[in-house]
Motif scaffolding. Structure first.
Motif, short mmCIF file in Angstrom:
data_model
loop_
_atom_site.label_atom_id
_atom_site.label_comp_id
_atom_site.label_asym_id
_atom_site.label_seq_id
_atom_site.Cartn_x
_atom_site.Cartn_y
_atom_site.Cartn_z
N GLY A 160 8.96 -7.03 -17.01
CA GLY A 160 7.99 -8.07 -17.30
C GLY A 160 8.39 -8.87 -18.54
O GLY A 160 8.19 -10.10 -18.60
N VAL B 23 2.08 -8.38 -14.70
CA VAL B 23 1.98 -8.14 -16.14
C VAL B 23 1.46 -9.39 -16.83
O VAL B 23 1.86 -10.51 -16.51
N GLY C 249 7.21 -8.00 -12.71
CA GLY C 249 8.41 -7.20 -12.90
C GLY C 249 8.62 -6.34 -11.67
O GLY C 249 7.66 -5.77 -11.14
N LEU D 129 -0.33 -4.14 -17.86
CA LEU D 129 -0.06 -4.00 -16.43
C LEU D 129 -1.38 -4.14 -15.69
O LEU D 129 -2.28 -3.32 -15.82
#
Length: 533
Positions: free
Chosen positions: A469, A20, A7, A26
């Protein structure tokens, strides 16, 4: 096939990227600053090529932080500020700057050069206004495009592409000229719930009948998360990824944050209107979703499909929040550099002062926080800030008191928006906060106590990157729909309930807050009459 997605979030001052997992974790993050060019008052510009370069640097840094290989990434998507990028027919930058310098090809979202054009749009009374809160904002793209045609006709004549910044990034990545339903619906007067979506009579009325053709805009918008194709070889090389990576139609940065924090409620259409997303940093956006349209004067929308498919969105906001607190620090004699260390120092001192004075700290000091206009619920870009209760005290403690009461004013502004939304059928009692304000303990306390809401602080380290994401995971085929990706990747959060003992104090403050709005209008009217004398 890779099991990860990327992302990318482009804000006003930097490009950030996150790697992600399929489950929404993350794994690695990277960031690269971008330059803001402000050649004169109300003019703010970016260099889109610099932004693209910063995106590449951030993505590579995120991959390195995650220990991920290029082949591990199956999808990528982009969110960005609602800034306007202008390119010629060959895709080269066109200057939007009065300086004429070609690199400044992007009018930044906060640019207010088109105030007059925005007022002209509002004066038309066209029905597109019914879907933007009744008032055109200078932060939207139509008035900016009108300004370009009038003031930089050579730019207009040479134009071949007008992009919202998120759509520019998907074009750079995939070569697709598709535009997101989020960007077009929220910022270009495209009616996502109708066919055709473009209301061409409106563009003719405001003097830009050729805008869709001049800007290379498609007849139909693409739903968020649509697979726009693979990365081009050039883009894959720039980003450090492979041409197997799919590109998802993106969205505006605040909307990515709303998706990231409200994902857990994506399947609860009947109850989703109790939840509000607050994406708070330099400015603040509030996002409310509902199963049916709820027009609200002074609040943007209702927009169809601008965050989740089959959902309507109302979007409010405050044009200067973090920026206001920065300004207070720089403006005060005991202030200085408005960096993180100074904000923390002030917050710590406020806490100490409150140990002695409680919530009545600086109780006669009141701040109306409209230093950059009132985006919602008054939709008045000409509104100005007001401070009542100043003395000759110029000490550091006086700065702390002013900072505290400015933070109170910001939180009361959120309450003002909430009341406008709830009057139109929402039942908002829960506030999901993401962005830079998570780092400010005063604001986080006030969003619960002064706004009177349960506040959810997301467990996700970066809800905006998580939202992007989710979009990338949809394009990569990890989930059958955006709603499924939002539900499957959500990370939950920590809850803070309002303190009942604080309610009387902030109810009094809110009554003063509303009275100050009234008095400002009265003073403006008196000043206008005096000016004609």
């Amino acid at each position: 096939m890779g099991e990860l997605v990327v992302g990318v979030d482009v804000g006003t001052g930097s490009a950030r990227a996150g790697v992600v997992s399929r489950q929404g974790a993350l794994l690695g993050r990277g960031e690269q600053p971008i330059e803001l060019h402000q050649p004169q008052t109300n003019h703010s510009e970016h260099d889109s090529e610099q932004i693209w370069g910063a995106v590449g640097t951030a993505v590579r840094a995120a991959l390195a932080a995650a220990g991920a290989k290029a082949a591990d990434v199956a999808g990528i998507s982009f969110d960005a500020t609602c800034s306007l990028v202008v390119r010629d027919r060959q895709g080269r930058p066109l200057s939007v700057s009065t300086t004429g310098e070609a690199r400044w090809d992007t009018i930044v979202w906060l640019d207010h050069r088109a105030l007059g054009e925005a007022e002209e749009c509002t004066a038309t009374g066209h029905r597109v206004l019914d879907y933007i809160g009744g008032v055109m904002s200078p932060e939207m793209e139509t008035p900016k495009l009108m300004w370009l045609k009038r003031h930089l006709p050579e730019c207009w004549a040479a134009a071949g592409h007008f992009f919202d910044l998120a759509d520019f990034l998907t074009w750079k990545a995939s070569g697709s000229t598709a535009r997101s339903q989020c960007t077009l619906t929220c910022k270009w007067t495209y009616l996502g719930h109708e066919g055709p979506g473009w209301q061409r009579d409106f563009f003719a009325t405001v003097g830009i009948p050729d805008m869709p053709e001049r800007g290379g805009l498609p007849e139909e918008a693409s739903p968020i998360g649509t697979d726009l194709g693979p990365l081009t070889a050039e883009a894959a090389a720039a980003l450090g990824l492979t041409t197997a990576c799919r590109v998802g139609a993106g969205l505006i940065d605040a909307h990515a944050g709303a998706l990231g924090v409200l994902g857990a409620h994506a399947a609860e259409r009947a109850g989703i209107d109790r939840h509000l997303a607050l994406i708070a940093g330099t400015s603040s956006c509030v996002m409310a979703l509902s199963a049916e349209p709820r027009p609200t004067p002074g609040v943007w929308g209702p927009y169809y499909g601008a965050v989740l498919p089959d959902c309507w969105l109302n979007e409010g906001g405050q044009s200067a929040t973090g920026a206001l607190l920065d300004h207070i620090i720089r403006w005060h004699g005991a202030g200085g550099i408005a960096d993180g260390a100074m904000h923390r120092r002030i917050a710590a001192r406020v806490m100490e002062l409150r140990q002695k004075e409680g919530l009545d700290l600086a109780g006669r000091l009141h701040v109306l926080p409209d230093f950059h206009g009132n985006r919602s619920p008054l939709a008045d870009p000409h509104a100005v800030g007001v401070i009542s209760g100043l003395t000759l005290d110029s000490s550091f403690d006086s700065l702390c008191r002013l900072y505290w009461r400015s933070a109170v004013g910001i939180a009361l502004g959120v309450r003002h928006i909430l009341e406008a939304l709830n009057a139109r059928g929402y039942g908002i009692d829960t506030l999901h906060v993401t962005g830079g304000h998570l780092k400010n303990p005063l604001l986080m306390e006030l969003y619960a106590d002064a706004a009177g809401c349960t506040v959810i602080e997301p467990a996700a380290e970066d809800a905006v990157l998580l939202g992007s994401g989710m979009v990338a995971a949809t394009a990569a085929g990890f989930y059958p729909s955006l709603a499924a990706a939002a539900a499957g990747m959500q990370q939950g959060g920590r809850e803070r309930r309002p303190n009942p003992a604080a309610r009387p104090r902030f109810d009094r403050d809110y009554a003063v807050f509303l009275k100050m709005h009234q008095q400002r209008r009265e003073l403006d009217a008196l000043g206008a009459v005096a000016g004609k004398g």
